[in-house]
Motif scaffolding. Sequence first.
Motif, mmCIF file in Angstrom:
data_model
loop_
_atom_site.group_PDB
_atom_site.id
_atom_site.type_symbol
_atom_site.label_atom_id
_atom_site.label_comp_id
_atom_site.label_asym_id
_atom_site.label_seq_id
_atom_site.Cartn_x
_atom_site.Cartn_y
_atom_site.Cartn_z
ATOM 1 N N ALA A 158 0.811 -1.214 0.000
ATOM 2 C CA ALA A 158 0.000 0.000 0.000
ATOM 3 C C ALA A 158 0.846 1.266 0.000
ATOM 4 O O ALA A 158 0.324 2.352 -0.245
ATOM 5 C CB ALA A 158 -0.948 0.016 1.196
ATOM 6 N N GLY A 159 2.132 1.127 0.286
ATOM 7 C CA GLY A 159 3.004 2.296 0.355
ATOM 8 C C GLY A 159 3.976 2.183 1.506
ATOM 9 O O GLY A 159 4.651 1.172 1.675
ATOM 10 N N ALA A 160 4.023 3.205 2.341
ATOM 11 C CA ALA A 160 4.993 3.239 3.434
ATOM 12 C C ALA A 160 4.582 2.372 4.618
ATOM 13 O O ALA A 160 5.425 2.004 5.442
ATOM 14 C CB ALA A 160 5.186 4.691 3.902
ATOM 15 N N GLU A 161 3.280 2.045 4.723
ATOM 16 C CA GLU A 161 2.778 1.326 5.899
ATOM 17 C C GLU A 161 2.461 -0.130 5.578
ATOM 18 O O GLU A 161 1.894 -0.428 4.523
ATOM 19 C CB GLU A 161 1.496 1.989 6.425
ATOM 20 C CG GLU A 161 1.658 3.394 6.935
ATOM 21 C CD GLU A 161 0.339 3.957 7.439
ATOM 22 O OE1 GLU A 161 -0.437 3.193 8.055
ATOM 23 O OE2 GLU A 161 0.083 5.147 7.205
ATOM 24 N N PHE A 162 2.804 -1.009 6.523
ATOM 25 C CA PHE A 162 2.328 -2.391 6.473
ATOM 26 C C PHE A 162 0.822 -2.386 6.719
ATOM 27 O O PHE A 162 0.344 -1.740 7.657
ATOM 28 C CB PHE A 162 3.031 -3.219 7.552
ATOM 29 C CG PHE A 162 2.507 -4.621 7.690
ATOM 30 C CD1 PHE A 162 3.011 -5.638 6.911
ATOM 31 C CD2 PHE A 162 1.508 -4.909 8.613
ATOM 32 C CE1 PHE A 162 2.524 -6.942 7.045
ATOM 33 C CE2 PHE A 162 1.018 -6.188 8.748
ATOM 34 C CZ PHE A 162 1.522 -7.212 7.968
ATOM 35 N N THR A 163 0.071 -3.094 5.873
ATOM 36 C CA THR A 163 -1.386 -3.109 5.998
ATOM 37 C C THR A 163 -1.930 -4.515 5.743
ATOM 38 O O THR A 163 -1.197 -5.449 5.431
ATOM 39 C CB THR A 163 -2.051 -2.155 4.981
ATOM 40 O OG1 THR A 163 -1.862 -2.688 3.654
ATOM 41 C CG2 THR A 163 -1.491 -0.744 5.065
ATOM 42 N N ALA A 164 -3.251 -4.606 5.827
ATOM 43 C CA ALA A 164 -3.932 -5.863 5.526
ATOM 44 C C ALA A 164 -3.711 -6.297 4.087
ATOM 45 O O ALA A 164 -3.851 -7.486 3.770
ATOM 46 C CB ALA A 164 -5.426 -5.725 5.817
ATOM 47 N N ALA A 165 -3.369 -5.375 3.195
ATOM 48 C CA ALA A 165 -3.063 -5.767 1.813
ATOM 49 C C ALA A 165 -1.870 -6.709 1.765
ATOM 50 O O ALA A 165 -1.825 -7.628 0.936
ATOM 51 C CB ALA A 165 -2.794 -4.526 0.967
ATOM 52 N N ASP A 166 -0.905 -6.510 2.640
ATOM 53 C CA ASP A 166 0.241 -7.409 2.712
ATOM 54 C C ASP A 166 -0.177 -8.778 3.242
ATOM 55 O O ASP A 166 0.247 -9.818 2.717
ATOM 56 C CB ASP A 166 1.331 -6.796 3.594
ATOM 57 C CG ASP A 166 1.822 -5.464 3.052
ATOM 58 O OD1 ASP A 166 2.432 -5.464 1.976
ATOM 59 O OD2 ASP A 166 1.563 -4.432 3.694
ATOM 60 N N ILE A 167 -1.011 -8.789 4.254
ATOM 61 C CA ILE A 167 -1.468 -10.057 4.818
ATOM 62 C C ILE A 167 -2.253 -10.851 3.776
ATOM 63 O O ILE A 167 -2.131 -12.081 3.685
ATOM 64 C CB ILE A 167 -2.310 -9.812 6.084
ATOM 65 C CG1 ILE A 167 -1.435 -9.160 7.169
ATOM 66 C CG2 ILE A 167 -2.924 -11.108 6.600
ATOM 67 C CD1 ILE A 167 -2.186 -8.766 8.427
ATOM 68 N N MET A 168 -3.035 -10.172 2.954
ATOM 69 C CA MET A 168 -3.793 -10.859 1.925
ATOM 70 C C MET A 168 -2.894 -11.477 0.856
ATOM 71 O O MET A 168 -3.218 -12.508 0.269
ATOM 72 C CB MET A 168 -4.766 -9.880 1.255
ATOM 73 C CG MET A 168 -5.998 -9.585 2.069
ATOM 74 S SD MET A 168 -7.141 -10.980 2.177
ATOM 75 C CE MET A 168 -7.830 -10.972 0.525
ATOM 76 N N THR A 169 -1.746 -10.880 0.603
ATOM 77 C CA THR A 169 -0.927 -11.243 -0.554
ATOM 78 C C THR A 169 0.105 -12.320 -0.271
ATOM 79 O O THR A 169 0.440 -13.116 -1.165
ATOM 80 C CB THR A 169 -0.229 -9.980 -1.095
ATOM 81 O OG1 THR A 169 -1.234 -8.999 -1.417
ATOM 82 C CG2 THR A 169 0.603 -10.272 -2.328
ATOM 83 N N VAL A 170 0.633 -12.382 0.940
ATOM 84 C CA VAL A 170 1.823 -13.192 1.200
ATOM 85 C C VAL A 170 1.586 -14.685 0.972
ATOM 86 O O VAL A 170 2.478 -15.392 0.483
ATOM 87 C CB VAL A 170 2.363 -12.901 2.619
ATOM 88 C CG1 VAL A 170 3.358 -13.958 3.074
ATOM 89 C CG2 VAL A 170 3.017 -11.522 2.634
ATOM 90 N N PHE A 171 0.406 -15.199 1.286
ATOM 91 C CA PHE A 171 0.147 -16.626 1.057
ATOM 92 C C PHE A 171 0.461 -17.028 -0.378
ATOM 93 O O PHE A 171 1.073 -18.077 -0.627
ATOM 94 C CB PHE A 171 -1.307 -16.971 1.388
ATOM 95 C CG PHE A 171 -1.718 -18.330 0.881
ATOM 96 C CD1 PHE A 171 -1.377 -19.465 1.586
ATOM 97 C CD2 PHE A 171 -2.422 -18.463 -0.316
ATOM 98 C CE1 PHE A 171 -1.727 -20.733 1.110
ATOM 99 C CE2 PHE A 171 -2.780 -19.715 -0.795
ATOM 100 C CZ PHE A 171 -2.433 -20.860 -0.083
ATOM 101 N N SER A 172 0.053 -16.198 -1.347
ATOM 102 C CA SER A 172 0.263 -16.540 -2.754
ATOM 103 C C SER A 172 1.742 -16.605 -3.112
ATOM 104 O O SER A 172 2.123 -17.339 -4.036
ATOM 105 C CB SER A 172 -0.432 -15.509 -3.652
ATOM 106 O OG SER A 172 -1.817 -15.474 -3.392
ATOM 107 N N LEU A 173 2.570 -15.854 -2.406
ATOM 108 C CA LEU A 173 3.998 -15.819 -2.689
ATOM 109 C C LEU A 173 4.782 -16.846 -1.888
ATOM 110 O O LEU A 173 5.976 -17.044 -2.159
ATOM 111 C CB LEU A 173 4.548 -14.420 -2.376
ATOM 112 C CG LEU A 173 3.897 -13.259 -3.134
ATOM 113 C CD1 LEU A 173 4.434 -11.933 -2.609
ATOM 114 C CD2 LEU A 173 4.136 -13.376 -4.632
ATOM 115 N N THR A 174 4.142 -17.494 -0.935
ATOM 116 C CA THR A 174 4.850 -18.409 -0.046
ATOM 117 C C THR A 174 4.199 -19.795 -0.061
ATOM 118 O O THR A 174 4.542 -20.635 -0.881
ATOM 119 C CB THR A 174 4.914 -17.829 1.379
ATOM 120 O OG1 THR A 174 3.576 -17.543 1.842
ATOM 121 C CG2 THR A 174 5.732 -16.545 1.421
#
Length: 213
Positions: A152-168
């Motif tokens: 999302a930019g400078a801040e860690f957000t729920a967008a990161d939590i939603m995405t990481v499963f697909s990359l891991t």
Amino acid sequence: MLVVHHLGLSQSERIPWLCEELGIPYALRRTDRDPHSRLAPADYKALHPIGAAPVITDGPLVLAESGAVMDYIIGWHGGGRLALGPDHPDFADYLYWYHFANGTLQPAMGRMMILGRLDLPADHPVPAAMRGRLERALGLVEARLGAEDWLAGAEFTAADIMTVFSLTTMRLFLPFELAPYPAIRGYLRRIGARPAYQRAMRQSDPGLVPMLD
């Protein structure tokens, strides 16, 4: 009491991670996949009519769908934390990447996984088209993370939590190399250093070494 019903090795890993990041109380009930089919067993499927992970219960409430579950927890239990509102300068970026995970990236991976099981000829046009779509999606994530620390930019957000499963963890079902994506690899190292992620993964899938590289 908020109860997270986690299916092992699934995208429901997002939900205990969210709870750990928010520091809210929850109970984790973990279910292993069927050892033969690798699908959810009947007792997990019975939790919700859709029969898929994740599922939460909160008193009489039974709720499925990652995005709905995350929005509910953030709004009802988290005081809006880890989401960006309309007054935030990164609001549109947050919305895009929050929905990109399940709207574009994960479906592209799911299609490739299914096509891989069909044993189609190497020159078949459909796998080639789907592979190109996945590569474009990963390339977009790579470009974004080359410009920003978090989606999302400078801040860690729920967008990161939603995405990481697909990359891991998804790479257990659809193996692919991260070597062409140095920005994604750096991002996953930042994710792996987060204590809340470490706690969630230890509880959710204790036998799994998170696939952060």
